[in-house]
Motif scaffolding. Structure first.
Motif, PDB file in Angstrom:
ATOM      1  N   SER A 142       0.842  -1.190   0.000  1.00 27.74           N
ATOM      2  CA  SER A 142       0.000   0.000   0.000  1.00 27.74           C
ATOM      3  C   SER A 142       0.876   1.238   0.000  1.00 27.74           C
ATOM      4  O   SER A 142       1.817   1.335   0.774  1.00 27.74           O
ATOM      5  CB  SER A 142      -0.891  -0.005   1.242  1.00 27.74           C
ATOM      6  OG  SER A 142      -1.561   1.234   1.365  1.00 27.74           O
ATOM      7  N   PRO A 143       0.550   2.204  -0.863  1.00 30.43           N
ATOM      8  CA  PRO A 143       1.318   3.447  -0.849  1.00 30.43           C
ATOM      9  C   PRO A 143       0.745   4.399   0.185  1.00 30.43           C
ATOM     10  O   PRO A 143      -0.202   4.066   0.894  1.00 30.43           O
ATOM     11  CB  PRO A 143       1.065   3.984  -2.268  1.00 30.43           C
ATOM     12  CG  PRO A 143      -0.327   3.513  -2.583  1.00 30.43           C
ATOM     13  CD  PRO A 143      -0.527   2.207  -1.860  1.00 30.43           C
ATOM     14  N   GLU A 144       1.292   5.612   0.237  1.00 28.82           N
ATOM     15  CA  GLU A 144       0.845   6.578   1.252  1.00 28.82           C
ATOM     16  C   GLU A 144      -0.590   7.008   1.092  1.00 28.82           C
ATOM     17  O   GLU A 144      -1.185   7.517   2.018  1.00 28.82           O
ATOM     18  CB  GLU A 144       1.726   7.824   1.197  1.00 28.82           C
ATOM     19  CG  GLU A 144       2.942   7.699   2.068  1.00 28.82           C
ATOM     20  CD  GLU A 144       3.807   8.926   1.969  1.00 28.82           C
ATOM     21  OE1 GLU A 144       5.020   8.768   2.066  1.00 28.82           O
ATOM     22  OE2 GLU A 144       3.246  10.032   1.782  1.00 28.82           O
ATOM     23  N   ALA A 145      -1.125   6.846  -0.097  1.00 29.15           N
ATOM     24  CA  ALA A 145      -2.554   7.164  -0.262  1.00 29.15           C
ATOM     25  C   ALA A 145      -3.386   6.283   0.657  1.00 29.15           C
ATOM     26  O   ALA A 145      -4.537   6.561   0.917  1.00 29.15           O
ATOM     27  CB  ALA A 145      -2.978   6.961  -1.704  1.00 29.15           C
ATOM     28  N   SER A 146      -2.778   5.244   1.129  1.00 27.34           N
ATOM     29  CA  SER A 146      -3.347   4.355   2.132  1.00 27.34           C
ATOM     30  C   SER A 146      -4.247   3.281   1.544  1.00 27.34           C
ATOM     31  O   SER A 146      -4.679   3.365   0.398  1.00 27.34           O
ATOM     32  CB  SER A 146      -4.103   5.137   3.193  1.00 27.34           C
ATOM     33  OG  SER A 146      -4.512   4.239   4.211  1.00 27.34           O
ATOM     34  N   ALA A 147      -4.517   2.295   2.357  1.00 24.63           N
ATOM     35  CA  ALA A 147      -5.191   1.109   1.842  1.00 24.63           C
ATOM     36  C   ALA A 147      -6.676   1.314   1.606  1.00 24.63           C
ATOM     37  O   ALA A 147      -7.321   0.440   1.042  1.00 24.63           O
ATOM     38  CB  ALA A 147      -4.949  -0.069   2.772  1.00 24.63           C
ATOM     39  N   GLN A 148      -7.232   2.454   1.999  1.00 22.70           N
ATOM     40  CA  GLN A 148      -8.639   2.666   1.659  1.00 22.70           C
ATOM     41  C   GLN A 148      -8.775   3.309   0.269  1.00 22.70           C
ATOM     42  O   GLN A 148      -9.861   3.673  -0.160  1.00 22.70           O
ATOM     43  CB  GLN A 148      -9.371   3.532   2.704  1.00 22.70           C
ATOM     44  CG  GLN A 148      -9.063   5.010   2.687  1.00 22.70           C
ATOM     45  CD  GLN A 148      -7.886   5.346   3.558  1.00 22.70           C
ATOM     46  OE1 GLN A 148      -7.194   4.462   4.061  1.00 22.70           O
ATOM     47  NE2 GLN A 148      -7.623   6.626   3.747  1.00 22.70           N
ATOM     48  N   SER A 149      -7.647   3.444  -0.400  1.00 21.82           N
ATOM     49  CA  SER A 149      -7.702   3.999  -1.755  1.00 21.82           C
ATOM     50  C   SER A 149      -7.856   2.884  -2.786  1.00 21.82           C
ATOM     51  O   SER A 149      -7.658   1.704  -2.484  1.00 21.82           O
ATOM     52  CB  SER A 149      -6.442   4.804  -2.049  1.00 21.82           C
ATOM     53  OG  SER A 149      -5.300   3.970  -2.030  1.00 21.82           O
ATOM     54  N   SER A 150      -8.184   3.290  -3.986  1.00 23.10           N
ATOM     55  CA  SER A 150      -8.407   2.341  -5.074  1.00 23.10           C
ATOM     56  C   SER A 150      -7.112   1.627  -5.436  1.00 23.10           C
ATOM     57  O   SER A 150      -6.088   2.268  -5.660  1.00 23.10           O
ATOM     58  CB  SER A 150      -8.937   3.117  -6.287  1.00 23.10           C
ATOM     59  OG  SER A 150      -8.681   2.433  -7.486  1.00 23.10           O
ATOM     60  N   ALA A 151      -7.182   0.330  -5.521  1.00 25.28           N
ATOM     61  CA  ALA A 151      -5.999  -0.443  -5.899  1.00 25.28           C
ATOM     62  C   ALA A 151      -5.611  -0.135  -7.347  1.00 25.28           C
ATOM     63  O   ALA A 151      -4.427  -0.009  -7.665  1.00 25.28           O
ATOM     64  CB  ALA A 151      -6.261  -1.933  -5.717  1.00 25.28           C
ATOM     65  N   VAL A 152      -6.582   0.014  -8.214  1.00 21.81           N
ATOM     66  CA  VAL A 152      -6.277   0.326  -9.619  1.00 21.81           C
ATOM     67  C   VAL A 152      -5.582   1.677  -9.708  1.00 21.81           C
ATOM     68  O   VAL A 152      -4.521   1.811 -10.318  1.00 21.81           O
ATOM     69  CB  VAL A 152      -7.553   0.314 -10.481  1.00 21.81           C
ATOM     70  CG1 VAL A 152      -7.318   0.966 -11.831  1.00 21.81           C
ATOM     71  CG2 VAL A 152      -8.049  -1.108 -10.671  1.00 21.81           C
TER      72      VAL A 152
END
Lengths: 521, 474, 429
Positions: A142-152
């Motif tokens: 997971s990047p800093e956008a965090s895991a609640q962000s879109s995987a795509v």
């Protein structure tokens, strides 16, 4: 509502969209569009973004295609968003925009456990995918956008996961793609090109068209809409359920000690810390190697504003983890592997003159924070102490080069303070691909006011122009999308190429203009 | 025209005699001869640039060629033109052990490269026992599969310098920024480098390339697993790769392994009798630090996996004495001389290769062997090679159809078999990511939108279609 | 040194002010500092177990547009406060504000990354809306009922506590006349619902079984004020709240126990903010019983062989404590679970979304009365989640949860029984 400017054919466009998507799956009213032009970055705060005119919710590739075809017919711009996280350049910058929101596209089509990949739609979050992966002994970062962000979306933009040190970073994690081009055609790449149900492989056939999608910061919605993507999953020696104890916001996490071990190792200088990182990479050990700036330690650790600033003012992290490197060893094979890696790491620490951070700091920081970098890297915490953060230096090349980059970052931070707030020389350097390359970034808190941000954005643009004129590619530049590429493209020789591609796929210049490069009308 | 070429590269570096032209007209594929009008041998980027300018001015095709040998027809001039032979640009420009990369020109061969890297305890990630004349640069940009699937990157490509068909000299990745050290391939702008991989020289001519290198182990052991079918070996590899065991990991069938090992025809016959149908070859190697300890835990994990799946990893197969030492020697020491292993005992072979997943490898192999038998080939002499990729998430699967290149009838038979089998395999989902020769048509008529987009891209990079026209879908 | 450091100018970045009224200034602060991170839409990543049950916000899950999320409401608040949008500009403003169960899921997740009080912002928005346009018609009936009968169900006062009329033998005191240390505050729904009547009886019996000397206010009991509080009617809320505080003080009770999660959350959190002296402690009945029986087990007579899953009511959990930035989002999580584990034969299995990250039943925030379809679809989602645990029944302790879950589940093909924890206890007692 302010800034709402209607297309002269608004009603026709609405009718067309409703016919394509169904009534209720497209809206144009004030309260809906108002929710789609905010962001954590300056555009809205500085009054530079406007609401979309329509928000459309397709349920798959064909409906997405219909929207794009309608936009071509009326020559009206569109912007695709996944989770619409942080809304970097997906806040519309011009009127009449159709915002394509992928909220109805949240399926995981397939997870192939043996062959370690998943086929997902844009709304699937990294957390959802991680949950499913863990059950199967697999993992995705997971990047800093965090895991609640879109995987795509996370695969189309940057994506420097901490665990990319071992498992590769996002640009290389993409397999087959299904993609609606701005001209309304559906392009499938990799093995999807041959069989739309089979996404296991990403390259080809022949030259690899995935090249259009990325670049360091992606195409900012300027090359159409990805509606399906196959992504790699990776072997994972961790538990099927993510271990978390306690209650929000004070959860702690401890991964099984027979397979995971954290170290925070201090050095006297950035250079010696980087040497340590090099040695780890050469030794082919560890799952994650990161030199976080002290401000990161605090951002990720503090659970309230008061806690953040009190800890900061007391220099808890500045005096204890400056030039420290966080290493997480992973026992992929076995607990014997973990023991082996501990021995090797301890050899390296001794040889390179490293010192373990104090037990007090370790116990304070690690259980509460360290595993963020494996599970969700929740960068939203960076907003806490001042409302927002920005970056001014970002480059990926060798680890040594990253040192130089962040050091020039110190100079620029000093120069731009205020409005940059106290951040103790922010110098984030990550090791990737077993140390084959490093990534350096300079992030800092800045107070979220129009005055501070306007001032800083102006300065950052001047700095970026100066960089480009000096032939220096600053990775923050691509975050600006079209404006940067227009300028940098001339210097680094890709403007005509990129315009050629953009012209070929977006003849009506409707895919989030001016991204990924401005075109003359 | 010849004069113009001589003005660019020098008289000695332009060849247009019949013998030379006939040499460049053919390769080891089944393609019919395609003669160029000349061969030019540039020695520098500037000369390449001038050649490209010349080609655009005169609309003369250029066909880049870097290796001294070719197997797939990629360097045969489909529409005439000039073969640009880059084998003379054979410098290793920079070895960077700290960042584990090397910068090479097109003419650098695998033996040359590995020997140079050995001095720095490094090695590059080569494909399966490449021909001594094969260009390491070409292997890398044509995405030949690496033997070591443990690194998460599937290709070791880093920034490159390329002369585009439109005349522009372009550097990919961080090589575009003179301040950088050329370690990261993305950008500038977008991932241009991806367009140049698998492109068979149709987008540009690469004058140098950075690739990743890795530690060249000083301590290693080679282990072998004997299997009856590919189906039997898939699960073991899945599990071994999930446990992060091993460096090199690949599967050869009896025929391929016999070819590799035999020194004489008698050896070959004996090996064909003694070797198991399929052999998994796995090298367990030490890292730079505490190498024997790493070998120990990986071997323990390997044996655990073997016990759980009821197979054995042993020091040899088929009772071959010293097999580990022999294999290691072949893996680590590339000779610049000698016969090419694949053609030592049979005149030549035609390969069919594609990407699939290991759990489907048996299915495709059954089809291939069935077709071979129907075509009158000895199925025992069809080579099968399975290369796990990227921790076993997929595999490169290759069939080698033996062929007597001196026999017209055999050539025709194998040619028909090659075409029919390729068509059948692709219809069954085999993914031909490197569409050489006749595969291009089979692939690109199925991938219509992709094909269309590639053509649009070609217009951007090579508007006059002067680079290797007739290849891929161009 | 701290003195030389360049720090934010705004004091609230240094320390979020938890005291004082939640006014327009705080509302704007909350809205402005939304960074669009989307934690408000999803269960905290550390707790997500898979694809199916990863969302936290019932409103956003059903209506999909971001306007129907906390982030969307922040954008709306900012636009309204800054005058960029007018309150009467779009009829959907009403839906955005009121099609929300006020469950606090977004609020809890948001607190993991910033100091903010989203639910208070929603209350402020609803209040501002009601000031301008009056209450929603469906809520107006509730308000009229309160004014007339001091309960939300349009029932005459004398019917309140009618559940207790046949329980004289239990010795439940009438605290209007007698004294006791413990007041059992049933609440409007438990107090007046025919459907839940037996449950309240069981609650009383359980209390007696564990030896509690308690009383009720009989038909003098007034609504806690939660419904008007949640639907933008603070004046009515305060009338009821202050009256209750005054009455409880006058009674001299040490402890007020309630089985209603809504009453519990309102009294624990809301009443404390009114600045009145409260000479009593507020506990949920499960909390109280667990405290009493901590060191000695309740003597159950029978086994109840059943697999259960526990639904955490929002106002018993994440919405049941005053907010202190950085402090755990505590609630009554463990007590009901310990009770369940203590019942012989009961096996407890957990849903994926529990405790402070539990999925809402759909019945709160006025949604039950004004947006039945939404409330019931939210309930069905919860029932699906319960079914996926393999449990036989779903157990909870909140009249709104029970009522809404039953209503939502009634149309489902495969039903799931919703059981109050006290009903289950009584089966074993």
């Amino acid at each position: 509502m302010e800034n709402m400017v209607r297309h002269e054919k608004h009603v026709e466009i609405m009718n067309a969209l409703e016919a394509a998507l169904g009534v209720g799956n497209v809206k144009d009213n004030a309260v809906t569009v108002n929710a789609y032009f905010g962001d954590w970055l300056p555009p809205k705060t500085l009054g530079q973004s406007v609401p979309p005119e329509f928000v459309a919710l397709p349920n798959g590739t064909l409906e997405t295609q219909a929207i794009v075809q309608i936009c071509n017919r009326f020559k009206t711009p569109f912007i695709p968003v996944g989770s619409n996280q942080w809304s970097l350049t997906s806040a519309p910058n011009r009127p009449h925009t159709v915002l394509i929101d992928c909220k109805r596209m949240g399926e995981i089509h397939e997870i192939d456990e043996n062959n370690m990949y998943a086929v997902i739609e844009p709304l699937v979050t990294l957390a959802q995918l991680q949950g499913e992966a863990y059950k199967r002994g697999l993992y995705i970062g997971s990047p800093e956008a965090s895991a609640q962000s879109s995987a795509v979306a996370g695969h189309l933009f940057q994506g420097m996961w901490g665990t990319g040190y071992r498992l590769g970073v996002a640009y290389r994690n993409i397999l087959g793609i299904e993609w609606v081009l701005p001209n309304g055609e559906i392009l499938r790449t990799g093995s999807f090109a041959q069989d739309a149900t089979c996404g296991f492989w990403g390259e080809g056939p022949g030259p690899d068209l995935r090249g259009m999608l990325r670049g360091y910061a992606g195409a900012m919605g300027g090359i159409g809409v990805v509606t399906k993507m196959a992504v790699k999953l990776h072997p994972y020696p961790g538990p099927k359920l993510w271990p978390a104890e306690g209650l929000i916001p004070n959860m702690t996490s401890t991964l099984p000690e027979d397979r995971f071990k954290w170290y925070i190792v201090k050095y006297d200088s950035l250079e010696t810390a980087i040497n340590f990182m090099y040695e780890i990479g050469k030794a082919e050990i560890a799952g994650l190697v990161q030199k976080w700036p002290t401000v990161y330690y605090n951002w990720w650790w503090a659970n309230s504003n008061e806690e953040y600033w009190e800890t900061w003012k007391k220099r808890v992290f500045q005096d204890n983890v400056k030039n420290a490197v966080g290493v997480c060893l992973w026992g992929f094979s076995s607990d014997e592997q973990l023991e082996y890696e501990k021995r090797v790491l301890e050899d390296i620490i001794e040889e390179t003159g490293g010192r373990m951070v104090s037990q007090e700091i370790f116990d304070m920081w690690v259980p509460r924070t360290a595993n963020n970098w494996i599970r969700d890297t929740n960068g939203s915490r960076m907003m806490r102490p001042s409302g927002t953060f920005l970056a001014l230096r970002l480059q990926t090349d060798t680890l040594d080069y990253s040192v130089g980059q962040v050091k020039t970052g110190y100079e620029w931070v000093d120069k731009f303070t205020p409005p940059i707030l106290d951040s103790d020389g922010p110098d984030w350097i990550g090791g990737y691909d077993f140390g084959h390359f490093g990534f350096g970034e300079t992030d800092f808190p800045v107070e979220k006011t129009a005055e501070a941000l306007g001032d800083l954005m102006g300065k950052l643009l001047v700095m970026t122009k100066e960089d480009v004129q000096n032939g220096l590619e600053n990775g923050v530049g691509p975050f600006l999308g079209g404006a940067y590429h227009a300028m940098a493209g001339e210097v680094f020789g890709y403007d005509k190429l990129l315009r050629g591609i953009k012209k070929a796929i977006d003849p009506n210049i409707i895919s989030n203009p001016p991204h990924n490069i401005p075109m003359e009308d | 025209m010849i004069k113009e070429l001589k003005d660019i590269v020098g008289s000695k570096n332009v060849l247009d005699d019949q013998e030379t032209l006939e040499f460049y007209a053919v390769d080891h594929s089944l393609a019919s001869p395609k003669k160029p009008i000349a061969v030019a041998k540039p020695k520098s980027t500037e000369e390449i640039q001038e050649l490209v300018a010349f080609a655009n001015r005169t609309l003369t095709p250029l066909v880049p060629s870097s290796s001294g040998i070719h197997f797939y027809g990629a360097t045969l001039p489909e529409q005439g033109g000039v073969v640009v032979d880059l084998s003379g640009m054979n410098k290793i420009l920079e070895i960077d052990p700290r960042n584990r990369k090397v910068k090479i020109e097109p003419g650098v061969t695998w033996p040359q490269l590995q020997a140079a890297l050995k001095e720095h305890d490094q090695m590059a990630l080569n494909p399966l026992f490449p021909h001594p004349l094969t260009s390491a640069l070409t292997s890398s940009i044509e995405r030949e599969p690496m033997l070591i699937p443990k690194y998460e990157y599937g290709d070791p490509v880093l920034p490159m310098q390329i002369s585009l068909g439109n005349g522009q000299l372009f550097r990919t990745g961080t090589a575009s920024d003179a301040h950088c050290e050329g370690a990261y391939p993305e950008g500038p702008g977008i991932d241009f480098y991806r367009f140049f991989l698998g492109a068979q020289g149709t987008m540009g001519i690469v004058s140098w390339l950075n690739i990743k290198t890795e530690y060249r182990p000083k301590h290693q052991k080679v282990w072998f697993g004997a299997f009856e079918d590919l189906e039997d070996v898939a699960q073991p590899i899945y599990k071994l790769q999930r446990r992060h065991v091993g460096n090199e990991c690949f599967v050869l069938n009896r025929f391929m392994l016999a070819q590799l090992l035999a020194e004489t025809s008698e050896d070959f016959e004996t090996l064909m009798e003694d070797l198991p149908p399929y052999t998994l070859v796995m090298v367990v190697a030490g890292a730079p630090r505490r190498p024997l300890e790493r070998i120990a835990y990986e071997e323990e994990a390997m044996h655990e996996v073997a016990a759980s799946l009821n197979f054995e990893m042993t020091k040899t197969v088929g009772g071959v004495s010293g097999l580990g030492t022999t294999m290691l020697d072949k893996l680590r020491n590339f000779s610049e001389d000698g016969d090419y292993w694949k053609t030592k005992f049979k005149n030549t072979s035609q390969d069919i290769f594609f990407i699939t997943t290991m759990d489907r490898a048996q299915y495709y192999t059954d089809i291939a062997l069935g077709y071979a038998a129907s075509a009158g080939l000895n199925a025992q002499e069809v080579g099968v090679y399975m290369q796990p990729l990227e921790r076993g998430r997929a595999c490169h699967l290759s069939f080698s159809l033996p062929c007597d290149a001196t026999c017209e009838r055999d050539l025709a038979r194998v040619g028909d078999l090659h075409a029919d089998l390729s068509e059948r395999l692709i219809s069954e989902g085999a993914f031909f990511t490197r569409p050489y020769g006749p595969w291009a048509d089979i692939v690109y008529r199925r991938t219509t939108q992709y094909t269309k987009m590639l053509k649009e891209l070609k217009v951007v990079f090579d508007p006059n279609n002067i680079l290797n026209p007739g290849k891929l879908c161009h | 040194m701290a003195d030389e450091m360049l720090l934010p100018k705004h004091p609230w970045y240094h320390k979020y002010p938890i005291d004082g009224p939640f006014d327009e200034k705080k509302a704007r602060w909350t809205a402005f500092n939304c960074s669009r991170c989307s934690v408000c839409k999803w269960v905290d990543s550390w707790r997500v177990q898979g694809h199916r049950y990863a969302r936290i916000c019932p409103q956003h899950t059903k209506y999909l547009y971001d306007s129907h999320s906390a982030q969307g409401k922040c954008d709306l608040a900012l636009a309204l406060i800054d005058g960029k949008m007018k309150w009467d500009e779009d009829p959907e403003i009403k839906d955005i504000l009121f099609q929300c169960t006020m469950c606090g899921g977004c609020d809890a997740m948001d607190k993991s990354i910033r100091d903010a009080e989203l639910i208070k912002m929603y209350r402020w928005l609803r209040t501002e809306y009601v000031k301008r346009f009056g209450p929603l018609p469906e809520h107006k009936a509730m308000l009229d009922s309160l004014k007339q009968y001091d309960n939300v169900w349009l029932q005459p006062r004398m019917r309140r506590n009618s559940w207790a009329k046949d329980l004289k033998d239990l010795g439940i005191k009438d605290l209007n006349k007698d004294k006791a240390d413990v007041l059992l505050f049933a609440g409007c729904t438990y107090g007046l619902s025919e459907e839940l009547k037996d449950t309240v009886v069981n609650i009383a019996k359980v209390l007696k079984k564990v030896g509690v000397d308690f009383g009720t206010l009989g038909d003098k009991e007034m609504c806690c004020g939660s419904p008007p509080d949640k639907t933008g009617n603070p004046e009515e809320y305060e009338r009821l709240a202050r009256a209750n505080i005054k009455r409880f003080n006058e009674l001299g009770v040490k402890t007020v126990v309630t089985p209603c999660a809504g009453c519990y959350g309102t009294m624990r959190v809301g009443y404390a903010e009114l600045g009145e002296t409260m000479n009593f402690e507020i506990l949920h009945v499960t909390e109280y019983i667990q405290q009493l029986t901590k060191n000695k087990k309740i003597k159950y007579k029978r086994e109840v062989p059943v697999t259960v899953t526990w639904h955490d009511p929002c106002h018993l959990g994440r919405m049941s404590r005053p907010y202190v930035p950085g402090k755990d989002l505590e609630g009554v999580y463990e007590e009901p679970r310990e009770i369940l584990r203590g019942i012989p034969g009961v096996e407890l299995v957990e849903m994926e979304r529990i405790k402070e990250y539990a999925w809402c039943c759909g019945g709160g925030g006025g949604a039950f009365t004004a947006f039945k379809d939404f409330a019931q679809s939210t309930a069905r989602e919860r029932i699906e989640e319960a079914k996926d645990t393999g449990a036989d029944i779903m157990v909870t302790s909140c009249p709104w949860c029970e009522t809404n879950l039953r209503a939502g589940g009634s149309g489902m093909e495969e039903k799931m029984e919703i059981v109050d924890i006290f009903d289950l206890m009584m089966q074993a007692l």
